[in-house]
Design a protein around this motif. Structure first.
Motif, PDB file in Angstrom:
ATOM      1  N   PRO A 128       0.816  -1.216   0.000  1.00  0.00           N
ATOM      2  CA  PRO A 128       0.000   0.000   0.000  1.00  0.00           C
ATOM      3  C   PRO A 128       0.849   1.266   0.000  1.00  0.00           C
ATOM      4  N   GLY A 129       0.203   2.377  -0.310  1.00  0.00           N
ATOM      5  CA  GLY A 129       0.896   3.676  -0.338  1.00  0.00           C
ATOM      6  C   GLY A 129       0.517   4.467  -1.561  1.00  0.00           C
ATOM      7  N   VAL A 130       0.507   5.802  -1.410  1.00  0.00           N
ATOM      8  CA  VAL A 130       0.054   6.664  -2.506  1.00  0.00           C
ATOM      9  C   VAL A 130       0.947   6.530  -3.736  1.00  0.00           C
ATOM     10  N   GLU A 131       2.276   6.495  -3.531  1.00  0.00           N
ATOM     11  CA  GLU A 131       3.188   6.437  -4.679  1.00  0.00           C
ATOM     12  C   GLU A 131       2.921   5.178  -5.492  1.00  0.00           C
ATOM     13  N   ASN A 132       2.721   4.057  -4.790  1.00  0.00           N
ATOM     14  CA  ASN A 132       2.478   2.801  -5.503  1.00  0.00           C
ATOM     15  C   ASN A 132       1.175   2.837  -6.271  1.00  0.00           C
ATOM     16  N   VAL A 133       0.163   3.486  -5.674  1.00  0.00           N
ATOM     17  CA  VAL A 133      -1.120   3.613  -6.364  1.00  0.00           C
ATOM     18  C   VAL A 133      -0.935   4.430  -7.642  1.00  0.00           C
ATOM     19  N   ILE A 134      -0.223   5.553  -7.526  1.00  0.00           N
ATOM     20  CA  ILE A 134       0.005   6.396  -8.705  1.00  0.00           C
ATOM     21  C   ILE A 134       0.766   5.616  -9.770  1.00  0.00           C
ATOM     22  N   PHE A 135       1.801   4.903  -9.341  1.00  0.00           N
ATOM     23  CA  PHE A 135       2.585   4.122 -10.301  1.00  0.00           C
ATOM     24  C   PHE A 135       1.711   3.067 -10.979  1.00  0.00           C
ATOM     25  N   ALA A 136       0.904   2.375 -10.181  1.00  0.00           N
ATOM     26  CA  ALA A 136       0.044   1.314 -10.731  1.00  0.00           C
ATOM     27  C   ALA A 136      -0.939   1.895 -11.740  1.00  0.00           C
ATOM     28  N   LEU A 137      -1.492   3.078 -11.434  1.00  0.00           N
ATOM     29  CA  LEU A 137      -2.467   3.680 -12.342  1.00  0.00           C
ATOM     30  C   LEU A 137      -1.791   4.203 -13.613  1.00  0.00           C
ATOM     31  N   CYS A 138      -0.542   4.666 -13.486  1.00  0.00           N
ATOM     32  CA  CYS A 138       0.198   5.108 -14.673  1.00  0.00           C
ATOM     33  C   CYS A 138       0.475   3.929 -15.590  1.00  0.00           C
ATOM     34  N   LEU A 139       0.754   2.805 -14.965  1.00  0.00           N
ATOM     35  CA  LEU A 139       1.080   1.596 -15.712  1.00  0.00           C
ATOM     36  C   LEU A 139      -0.036   1.228 -16.674  1.00  0.00           C
ATOM     37  N   MET A 140      -1.293   1.466 -16.254  1.00  0.00           N
ATOM     38  CA  MET A 140      -2.387   1.145 -17.177  1.00  0.00           C
ATOM     39  C   MET A 140      -2.858   2.379 -17.938  1.00  0.00           C
ATOM     40  N   GLY A 141      -2.442   3.585 -17.487  1.00  0.00           N
ATOM     41  CA  GLY A 141      -2.967   4.802 -18.085  1.00  0.00           C
ATOM     42  C   GLY A 141      -2.251   5.273 -19.343  1.00  0.00           C
ATOM     43  N   TRP A 142      -0.964   4.919 -19.485  1.00  0.00           N
ATOM     44  CA  TRP A 142      -0.180   5.481 -20.597  1.00  0.00           C
ATOM     45  C   TRP A 142      -0.662   4.981 -21.954  1.00  0.00           C
ATOM     46  N   VAL A 143      -1.274   3.792 -21.975  1.00  0.00           N
ATOM     47  CA  VAL A 143      -1.605   3.148 -23.252  1.00  0.00           C
ATOM     48  C   VAL A 143      -2.602   3.974 -24.058  1.00  0.00           C
ATOM     49  N   GLY A 144      -3.619   4.505 -23.379  1.00  0.00           N
ATOM     50  CA  GLY A 144      -4.638   5.296 -24.065  1.00  0.00           C
ATOM     51  C   GLY A 144      -4.021   6.502 -24.767  1.00  0.00           C
ATOM     52  N   PHE A 145      -3.120   7.193 -24.058  1.00  0.00           N
ATOM     53  CA  PHE A 145      -2.449   8.350 -24.648  1.00  0.00           C
ATOM     54  C   PHE A 145      -1.577   7.930 -25.824  1.00  0.00           C
ATOM     55  N   ALA A 192      -7.074  13.310 -21.564  1.00  0.00           N
ATOM     56  CA  ALA A 192      -6.504  13.589 -20.242  1.00  0.00           C
ATOM     57  C   ALA A 192      -7.603  13.862 -19.221  1.00  0.00           C
ATOM     58  N   ILE A 193      -8.645  14.585 -19.641  1.00  0.00           N
ATOM     59  CA  ILE A 193      -9.727  14.903 -18.705  1.00  0.00           C
ATOM     60  C   ILE A 193     -10.465  13.637 -18.273  1.00  0.00           C
ATOM     61  N   PHE A 194     -10.805  12.793 -19.255  1.00  0.00           N
ATOM     62  CA  PHE A 194     -11.474  11.532 -18.907  1.00  0.00           C
ATOM     63  C   PHE A 194     -10.547  10.625 -18.107  1.00  0.00           C
ATOM     64  N   ALA A 195      -9.263  10.651 -18.454  1.00  0.00           N
ATOM     65  CA  ALA A 195      -8.307   9.793 -17.744  1.00  0.00           C
ATOM     66  C   ALA A 195      -8.183  10.221 -16.284  1.00  0.00           C
ATOM     67  N   MET A 196      -8.253  11.529 -16.042  1.00  0.00           N
ATOM     68  CA  MET A 196      -8.162  11.998 -14.657  1.00  0.00           C
ATOM     69  C   MET A 196      -9.379  11.515 -13.863  1.00  0.00           C
ATOM     70  N   ALA A 197     -10.564  11.621 -14.481  1.00  0.00           N
ATOM     71  CA  ALA A 197     -11.774  11.124 -13.820  1.00  0.00           C
ATOM     72  C   ALA A 197     -11.639   9.630 -13.539  1.00  0.00           C
ATOM     73  N   GLY A 198     -11.158   8.895 -14.534  1.00  0.00           N
ATOM     74  CA  GLY A 198     -10.995   7.447 -14.372  1.00  0.00           C
ATOM     75  C   GLY A 198      -9.988   7.115 -13.279  1.00  0.00           C
ATOM     76  N   ALA A 199      -8.881   7.868 -13.234  1.00  0.00           N
ATOM     77  CA  ALA A 199      -7.846   7.605 -12.233  1.00  0.00           C
ATOM     78  C   ALA A 199      -8.379   7.877 -10.826  1.00  0.00           C
ATOM     79  N   MET A 200      -9.245   8.900 -10.703  1.00  0.00           N
ATOM     80  CA  MET A 200      -9.789   9.210  -9.377  1.00  0.00           C
ATOM     81  C   MET A 200     -10.720   8.101  -8.896  1.00  0.00           C
ATOM     82  N   ILE A 201     -11.544   7.576  -9.816  1.00  0.00           N
ATOM     83  CA  ILE A 201     -12.404   6.454  -9.432  1.00  0.00           C
ATOM     84  C   ILE A 201     -11.547   5.231  -9.103  1.00  0.00           C
ATOM     85  N   ALA A 202     -10.509   5.005  -9.906  1.00  0.00           N
ATOM     86  CA  ALA A 202      -9.658   3.832  -9.692  1.00  0.00           C
ATOM     87  C   ALA A 202      -8.927   3.929  -8.355  1.00  0.00           C
TER      88      ALA A 202
END
Lengths: 267, 310
Positions: A128-145, A192-202
């Motif tokens: 657990p931890g915020v940094e790991n959450v951010i990293f995990a979400l980036c790992l799946m988020g970059w593909v769309g961009f 980016a706007i939709f991705a931010m919404a998605g990342a917040m829910i995730a």
């Protein structure tokens, strides 16, 4: 320099969200002080407006800290994943050929993990931890961009003005960032706007599963999970964090939706 | 057509290999020692070595990988570190519950979204269109781990109509989880049905039919819908795969005994073998759905031509 009109509403919304959560947090009481004499108090002006949680802590200020965290995570993911994904996509689309082929097969592999599955697995394994959450979400988020930037670069790289800059011997970075990127920016900003919404829910979803921020630090997902246990006696513990999360996500989705309508004139 | 399908199948193979490789190395990259998680911090060195040998953790990583691939070919996803049972069995035991939930959610989403989308498209830019589209945006923004507790609060705690959690009351216990999981999908589908129908309604053949005096109902449901459904069907397949992941959170809310709760328990027990197997299984189902969607799309719409000479 004039601000991109697509960015303006987005930046205004995020700034307003930070300002409001900050302001409300300052109205609320101590987010961490345990008060065993005032457990699960209902919302009212005397009880710090939104009442108290199962340890007697002030819900309003905990909620606002959680909301800010959610915004920070969403923004971080969009900035990191957006920059990385866009660069990869631009390179892929601009060069084409085997470079494009290899990069697209790699995105295929990441796209084979639906939704937040990859993030759940990764966050769980990294701990657990915020940094790991951010990293995990980036790992799946970059593909769309990457996919989107690639599609744009693919068509733009054949335009006469890009060919002209190639012939005149401009550096690759200059062509990609100064000539192709600005013309590819609009759909990427919508993404980016939709991705931010998605990342917040995730992020809230991961915290709901106990994989995100750890107690006593508040996060909307963790508040929802804890609150669900006291649902019959203190429904505000479930209503408040969900309502805040939905308001933030809905705001972003409305902005993104309007921009997309402008981009796609057909509908 | 057959060339297109063959091409698509050939593309499928490296992706599957990539997914398997990623899942394998992913689990082995992580910090934290599975032996310590299983045996505790002050285990004897001999016990650790024995367990490492039993799990194959003492071998070089490439050898572990080839062994893993070899077992995978035979449908063997390894053994649970926690219960000692085959992961494949654990997954297959939980699959019916998740499949039931996913199908029910799909059913709910279709029943809700199709009329909504058609209704909105027929009254484009008028208030019914705006209301349905606003509703869809709301559904899209609603996290299912919040919608679930809300539904429980209202229908189970206040009204007492439906069970709070579990899967013991047959159809009754399925209703709330299915609505929770299906709402997001209904939001996506209703927009798609609307957009797709609007596009088709602009087509020449619809104008011709209208000029011939075909009544509105036949026009929409018989003439336009057939073509409007093509992109919708594809997205349905893609979304069906996504439902499996969405189910993880929904199952957590309702203590639904499916794949999701299996994975969450495994995460809490640091049972990497089950996590690895579960992630791989869901990814494979999703990949297969994507493949089927592609093939189906080419099949039902002969206008689609993929690549050269396909």
């Amino acid at each position: 320099m004039r601000m991109n009109p697509y960015l303006r509403n987005f930046i205004l919304f995020v700034a307003a969200a930070f300002a409001v959560t900050g302001l409300l947090q300052s109205i609320g009481g101590d987010a961490f002080a345990v008060n065993l004499k005032g457990l699960l108090l209902p919302p009212s002006p005397e009880n710090g407006w939104l009442g108290t949680d199962e340890l007697g802590r002030d819900v309003l200020s905990r909620l606002m800290i959680g909301g800010k965290l959610s915004l920070v995570v969403g923004l971080s993911v969009v900035i990191v994943a957006g920059t990385f994904g866009t660069l990869i996509g631009l390179i892929s689309g601009y060069f084409g050929g085997w470079v494009d082929h290899v990069i697209m097969r790699i995105t295929d592999i990441f796209l084979a993990f639906p939704g937040i599955l990859l993030a759940i697995a990764f966050a769980a394994l990294m701990g657990p931890g915020v940094e790991n959450v951010i990293f995990a979400l980036c790992l799946m988020g970059w593909v769309g961009f990457a996919r989107l930037a690639r599609a744009q670069a693919l068509s733009l790289s054949r335009m006469a003005y890009v060919e002209a800059s190639q012939v005149s011997g401009m550096a690759l970075g200059h062509i990609l960032l100064k000539h192709i990127l600005p013309n590819a920016a609009a759909p990427l900003i919508v993404e980016a706007i939709f991705a931010m919404a998605g990342a917040m829910i995730a992020e809230a979803g991961l915290s709901f599963l106990g994989l995100g921020v750890q107690p006593p630090n508040p996060s909307l997902g963790a508040m929802l999970r804890e609150g669900a246990r006291y649902m019959p006696v203190a429904p505000h513990l479930v209503l408040a964090p969900g309502l805040l999360l939905m308001a933030l996500v809905l705001g972003l989705n409305i902005i993104g939706d309007n921009l997309r309508d402008k981009l796609d004139a057909r509908l | 057509m057959s060339k297109f399908i063959l091409n698509r199948l050939l593309q499928f193979i490296p992706t599957v290999f990539g997914v398997v490789t990623l899942t394998f190395f992913f689990i082995h990259m992580v910090p934290g020692d599975p032996l310590e998680a299983l045996l505790g911090e002050d285990a004897l060195a001999a016990d650790r070595a024995a367990l490492a040998a039993k799990l194959g953790l003492d071998k070089p990583i490439w050898e572990q990988f080839t062994t893993y691939l070899y077992h995978l070919m035979q449908g063997d996803l390894g053994t649970s570190l926690y219960s000692g049972r085959p992961v494949t069995n654990l997954i297959l035991e939980r699959l019916p519950a998740t499949a039931e939930l996913a199908f029910a959610a799909l059913f709910f989403a279709i029943v809700l979204s199709f009329p909504m989308g058609v209704f909105a498209a027929q009254r484009r830019k008028q208030w019914p269109d705006k209301v349905t589209m606003a509703g869809s945006l709301l559904g899209f923004s609603m996290p299912n781990f919040w919608l679930g507790p809300l539904l429980i609060m209202f229908f189970s705690l206040w009204l007492g109509w439906l069970p709070v959690s579990g899967r013991d009351d047959g159809l009754w216990s399925l209703i709330l989880p299915a609505i929770t999981l299906g709402t997001g999908m209904a939001a996506v589908l209703s927009r798609l049905v609307r957009a797709s129908l609007l596009e088709v309604m602009d087509a020449d053949y619809i104008r011709t039919a209208r000029a011939k005096g075909v009544n509105k109902h036949t026009l929409v449901w018989h003439h336009a819908m057939r073509n409007a459904l093509l992109p919708v069907v594809t997205v349905l397949f893609l979304q069906a795969g996504t439902l499996l992941t969405g189910a993880i959170l929904t199952e957590a809310v309702f203590s639904w005994p499916g794949l999701g709760t299996l994975m969450i328990d495994a995460l809490n027990q640091r049972d990497y073998a089950v996590v690895q197997g579960g992630v791989l299984f869901i990814a494979m189902v999703y990949l297969t759905m994507t493949l089927l969607a592609d093939i189906l799309y080419a099949f039902i719409d002969p206008r689609i031509k993929y690549g050269k000479g396909a």
